[in-house]
Scaffold this motif. Structure first.
Motif, PDB file in Angstrom:
ATOM      1  N   PHE A  73      59.745  24.122  29.222  1.00  0.00           N
ATOM      2  CA  PHE A  73      59.525  25.250  30.129  1.00  0.00           C
ATOM      3  C   PHE A  73      58.841  26.404  29.404  1.00  0.00           C
ATOM      4  O   PHE A  73      57.990  27.089  29.964  1.00  0.00           O
ATOM      5  CB  PHE A  73      60.843  25.713  30.749  1.00  0.00           C
ATOM      6  CG  PHE A  73      61.376  24.742  31.753  1.00  0.00           C
ATOM      7  CD1 PHE A  73      60.523  24.153  32.671  1.00  0.00           C
ATOM      8  CD2 PHE A  73      62.709  24.397  31.772  1.00  0.00           C
ATOM      9  CE1 PHE A  73      60.994  23.238  33.589  1.00  0.00           C
ATOM     10  CE2 PHE A  73      63.191  23.485  32.692  1.00  0.00           C
ATOM     11  CZ  PHE A  73      62.330  22.902  33.595  1.00  0.00           C
ATOM     12  N   THR A  77      55.588  28.283  30.618  1.00  0.00           N
ATOM     13  CA  THR A  77      55.624  29.676  31.078  1.00  0.00           C
ATOM     14  C   THR A  77      54.986  30.646  30.098  1.00  0.00           C
ATOM     15  O   THR A  77      54.387  31.631  30.516  1.00  0.00           O
ATOM     16  CB  THR A  77      57.079  30.118  31.326  1.00  0.00           C
ATOM     17  OG1 THR A  77      57.848  29.870  30.156  1.00  0.00           O
ATOM     18  CG2 THR A  77      57.688  29.370  32.480  1.00  0.00           C
ATOM     19  N   ASN A  78      55.094  30.380  28.794  1.00  0.00           N
ATOM     20  CA  ASN A  78      54.568  31.321  27.806  1.00  0.00           C
ATOM     21  C   ASN A  78      53.062  31.538  27.935  1.00  0.00           C
ATOM     22  O   ASN A  78      52.610  32.673  28.025  1.00  0.00           O
ATOM     23  CB  ASN A  78      54.925  30.852  26.401  1.00  0.00           C
ATOM     24  CG  ASN A  78      55.645  31.939  25.633  1.00  0.00           C
ATOM     25  OD1 ASN A  78      55.618  33.093  26.020  1.00  0.00           O
ATOM     26  ND2 ASN A  78      56.273  31.563  24.551  1.00  0.00           N
ATOM     27  N   THR A  80      51.294  30.981  30.485  1.00  0.00           N
ATOM     28  CA  THR A  80      51.033  31.566  31.801  1.00  0.00           C
ATOM     29  C   THR A  80      51.217  33.080  31.759  1.00  0.00           C
ATOM     30  O   THR A  80      50.393  33.833  32.279  1.00  0.00           O
ATOM     31  CB  THR A  80      51.975  30.947  32.843  1.00  0.00           C
ATOM     32  OG1 THR A  80      51.926  29.531  32.725  1.00  0.00           O
ATOM     33  CG2 THR A  80      51.569  31.345  34.242  1.00  0.00           C
TER      34      THR A  80
ATOM     35  N   ASN B 277      46.173  26.391  30.091  1.00  0.00           N
ATOM     36  CA  ASN B 277      47.431  26.626  29.378  1.00  0.00           C
ATOM     37  C   ASN B 277      47.389  26.051  27.967  1.00  0.00           C
ATOM     38  O   ASN B 277      47.936  26.643  27.042  1.00  0.00           O
ATOM     39  CB  ASN B 277      48.600  26.032  30.160  1.00  0.00           C
ATOM     40  CG  ASN B 277      49.242  27.056  31.077  1.00  0.00           C
ATOM     41  OD1 ASN B 277      48.732  28.168  31.208  1.00  0.00           O
ATOM     42  ND2 ASN B 277      50.329  26.706  31.701  1.00  0.00           N
TER      43      ASN B 277
END
Lengths: 109, 372
Positions: A73, A77-78, A80, B277
């Motif tokens: 996760f 998330t980082n 993002t 990402n």
């Protein structure tokens, strides 16, 4: 020390090192974009190594699975969040710092 | 104020703004009695540099344009229509539809406005849909709200997609599996609550979280290739982290930041997101913006820049989503992207073999791009 303990110590040391580098980078780098680099990335690896140490400590058990999920996760998330910060900065029209700025402005460090 | 009726038109730079202005002017002209047209531009960002900030300047410019259009539509003949323009909300931070409604209602109260004409594309919040909640708020404040009829269909696709049993099954399966993984035990209680939770999640979200049809074979292939990709990505992250640590701890701080723009050879949302990402995760490069295939990347050092354009990450992402054949596409550097951000003839002048290879992959991608 058992091999497990050595592995845990190495992983924790690595985690502390990269988290420390993230902090140093945050202080030394000149602008919002470069600081985002430091704050988001070195941190990811630092926390990742710390969680890897957790996984090694618990061995093949449920907390290991949870630690692996946490890493997953964080890896989603980082970047993002980093992207959101950089994009917000770009939308506000903040120009990235370049080497030329440093020469004309007399240096930041 | 004028005794006649007043129309309020919130404006924002949109493709249908011109038509909305024309509609509002036409409506004002056809009405009985004097009509005042208020074009107001809510300033949607916190002004950074006081009143002379660029955002407020853009708003003024937009309002000038709108005033010119309105004059044009009113024509030469004398009419009983007055046009007024104003920037609102510059002193507050507009964050959600309620904030927009508040400044618009306050303006309406001050100027005796009873009707609001909305541009269907009015959406200063950017991503979240603003219009339906804004309409509700304005109506709640006692204003009549109407949407300007415009020809152009809105360009946003529908949020929900048709979804059948396989989407439900996929979402149910993954949710249930995740629930049990976190629960850690297979007791009847966990099985029951997990099944209920997964059913609710799958029933509510199946139209949103899945895209296109589910092809299990393709999905399994992607997951398998993802398993190969993750260790590779991890290794890249570690390598690049060491490089960046060297740079950050170096006494002279030898950085050379620059922004690189290039067109990545990935198609559809999920591969582009994965690549964006992955680029951000790899230290030294930070994705600032992505529009379709066009990536804007901030890079910290020259080395990070050349690594990015050498395209190994891009190649790996293509491998995950399109299979091994797509790996053979040329790298960004070979496609003519240069580190200083300019593009030598890429795009229109791609060599023939690149073009055909790109098209082949594009066809593959279209047949089932990005389900998850």
């Amino acid at each position: 020390m058992t091999p497990t303990e050595i592995a845990v110590a190495v992983l924790i040391a690595g985690g502390v090192f990269f988290t420390f580098v993230a902090g140093v980078g945050l202080l030394r780098l000149p602008d919002v974009y470069t600081r985002t680099h430091s704050a988001s990335k070195s941190d990811t690896l630092g926390a990742g190594l710390a969680l890897a140490a957790v996984a090694v400590t618990f061995g093949a058990d449920l907390p290991t699975v949870k630690a692996a999920l946490l890493v997953l996760f964080m890896f989603v998330t980082n970047p993002t969040a980093a992207h959101a910060i950089a994009r917000a900065a770009a939308d506000q029209g903040i120009e990235p710092w370049t080497v030329d700025d440093d020469e004309s402005g007399g240096g930041n460090e | 104020m004028s005794g006649g009726s007043s129309l309020l038109v919130p404006v924002e730079d949109s493709v249908t703004l011109r038509q909305t202005v024309a509609h509002a002017v036409g409506r004002a002209r056809d009405a009985d009695g004097a009509v005042t047209l208020h074009f107001v531009c809510p300033v949607s960002e916190r002004p950074l540099g006081g009143e002379d900030s660029a955002v407020a300047g853009e708003a003024e410019e937009l309002l000038d344009r709108v005033a010119v259009w309105a004059d044009e539509d009113l024509g030469e003949e004398p009419t009983r229509v007055t046009v007024e323009t104003a920037v609102v909300g510059a002193d507050v931070y507009l964050f959600n539809p309620g904030d927009y409604a508040d400044v618009l209602v306050a303006y309406a109260r001050r100027n005796d406005v009873d009707t609001v004409v909305l541009d269907p594309e009015f959406n200063p919040l950017g991503m979240a849909p603003l219009l339906p909640p804004l309409e509700r708020e304005l109506e709640g404040a006692g204003l009549a709200v109407e949407l300007a009829p415009v020809d152009r269909a809105t360009r946003r696709g529908p949020l929900t997609r048709p979804a059948g049993l396989d989407q439900f099954a996929l979402l149910f399966g993954s949710t249930f599996g995740f629930y049990l993984l976190i629960a850690g035990t297979l007791t009847p209680f966990n099985l029951a609550t997990g099944a209920v939770t997964a059913t609710i999640v799958a029933a509510v979200l199946r139209r949103i979280s899945t895209q296109g049809s589910v092809e299990l074979g393709q999905l399994a292939g992607r997951v398998a290739r993802m398993v190969v990709y993750v260790p590779y990505l991890l290794w890249e992250i570690v390598k690049a982290n060491v490089d960046i640590a060297k740079v950050v701890l170096h006494p002279r701080l030898p950085i050379d930041p620059a922004v690189v723009e290039f067109d990545a050879a990935v198609w559809s949302e999920l591969p582009a997101t994965t690549l964006a990402n992955s680029i951000t995760l790899t230290p030294g490069t930070l994705t600032v913006d992505v529009t379709q295939r066009h990536f804007t990347v901030h890079s910290l050092t020259k080395g990070a820049r050349s690594d990015l354009l050498a395209g190994s990450l891009e190649r790996a992402v293509r491998f995950v989503f399109y299979g091994r054949t797509a790996m053979r596409l040329p790298t960004p550097a070979e496609r003519g992207e240069t580190p200083d951000g300019s593009v030598d003839g890429a795009g229109t002048d791609e060599p023939e073999e690149v073009r055909s290879a790109v098209e082949r992959v594009e066809v593959d991608a279209d047949s089932g791009g990005g389900d998850e």
